[in-house]
Design a protein around this motif. Sequence first.
Motif, mmCIF file in Angstrom:
data_model
loop_
_atom_site.group_PDB
_atom_site.id
_atom_site.type_symbol
_atom_site.label_atom_id
_atom_site.label_comp_id
_atom_site.label_asym_id
_atom_site.label_seq_id
_atom_site.Cartn_x
_atom_site.Cartn_y
_atom_site.Cartn_z
ATOM 1 N N UNK A 189 22.498 1.701 23.058
ATOM 2 C CA UNK A 189 23.080 1.467 24.381
ATOM 3 C C UNK A 189 23.173 -0.030 24.668
ATOM 4 N N UNK A 190 24.285 -0.444 25.242
ATOM 5 C CA UNK A 190 24.517 -1.872 25.494
ATOM 6 C C UNK A 190 23.758 -2.344 26.731
ATOM 7 N N UNK A 191 23.045 -3.442 26.575
ATOM 8 C CA UNK A 191 22.360 -4.094 27.689
ATOM 9 C C UNK A 191 22.750 -5.564 27.669
ATOM 10 N N UNK A 192 23.638 -5.933 28.568
ATOM 11 C CA UNK A 192 24.087 -7.322 28.693
ATOM 12 C C UNK A 192 24.578 -7.894 27.358
ATOM 13 N N UNK A 193 25.356 -7.098 26.648
ATOM 14 C CA UNK A 193 25.991 -7.588 25.430
ATOM 15 C C UNK A 193 25.217 -7.374 24.151
ATOM 16 N N UNK A 194 24.030 -6.788 24.221
ATOM 17 C CA UNK A 194 23.235 -6.497 23.030
ATOM 18 C C UNK A 194 22.792 -5.045 23.052
#
Length: 425
Positions: free
Chosen positions: A23-28
């Motif tokens: 899952x993406x969290x602020x681009x990571x």
Amino acid sequence: MQSVAIVIPARYSSSRFPGKPLADILGKPMIQHVYEKAASIKNTTVVVATDDDRILSVVHSFGGKGMMTRPDHASGTDRLVEVMNEIDADLYINLQGDEPLVRVEDLELLIKAMTADTSIEVGTLYHAISAHQAKDPNTVKVVTSHSGRACYFSRSPIPFTRDKDRQASYKQHVGVYAYRKSILEKYTQLDESHIETVEQLEQLRLLDSDVDIYAFEVMPTGPGVDTPKDLEKVISILKGEQSDNEKSLLSDIELVITDVDGVLTDGGIYYDEHGECMKRFHVRDGLGIKLLQQAGVKVAVLSGRDSKALRKRLADLGIDIFNLGVKNKEVACKDIIKQVGTTKANTLYIGDDSIDLPAFISCGLAVTVADAPEYIKSQCDLILDTQGGFGAFRELADKILMEQGNFKLLDDPSTFLKVHAAVTQ
């Protein structure tokens, strides 16, 4: 020097959130956030243990170390045992891949404690929580001895408070473990215990097999990610948009019961020869009360004192739900909840001292002011940034209004003008 391996179990399949580690969290991807936290600790080997090629590919893409493990492991500890057979170390840290807010200093504390005392076979972490938070079965509680040895883990609130006049302290287990290699070598040979099956907590297998677990205290941690909703909360926290607990706490509040001295006032009492004649209130608190009422949130006042000054203030604010000169705040809160026609779960009480502890028991949510004693703060779900009598209630009112979506009452001039006639400061 004891060698340390940090193992991050990461499964793709999840009934509540498939593909969670990616899952993406602020681009990571989330797994990268966890990996980078672990990799920042010196003199450790970090590896992601997964059962899916997609996760392994992502780990390799950001330069991380990953390892494919069998898909049929019953728990993260079982997966850790498989890794142990490939990566040699004296100490193994089991760090879940859905904890992007994990603090490096907490991991370092656990490693330092385990390396300092080689007699400890298994170590973990905990932090203090409120009585309200302890009621959540998804929050695992732990009771420890004076030496820090874990006596029991449970989804139920432990210890049980038999006497309502006594206040229990609760500890939330943080699911990070440190194992000696010798313990992991025999873990898979231990029989699954009855209490492990009932509570669905794998650490109980160790306690049931007479393996001691020591728990070390840390500051309250941010939430892990079990669902897409949890992911949204974590992203908001990383953006600095909200604290980790206010959102869910305030969204369903229908009734706010407030103490007077030390909350609506600064605690000062002015006497003349006839007795008490004046109290100092803050105009912002009065406006906060009226705005809550406009939003449909009931406000009631509860006080152990009674005076003409207080009654005048209540009349000016149009508060018709109150109980003054109260001796038993627990019973008084229950009566007010019944009078309003709401429930304990939808009721918040804000107080500032020991006299308010019985009221905290009767209400679903306990709040205190910034200048309350530490032993009161430890019993509360939310601690305000403002001192009592200096706008603390207004701070609380704004939080409730924003959480419940009533932004226009706060920042829209035309909306405020429509209700201005009923507003008293």
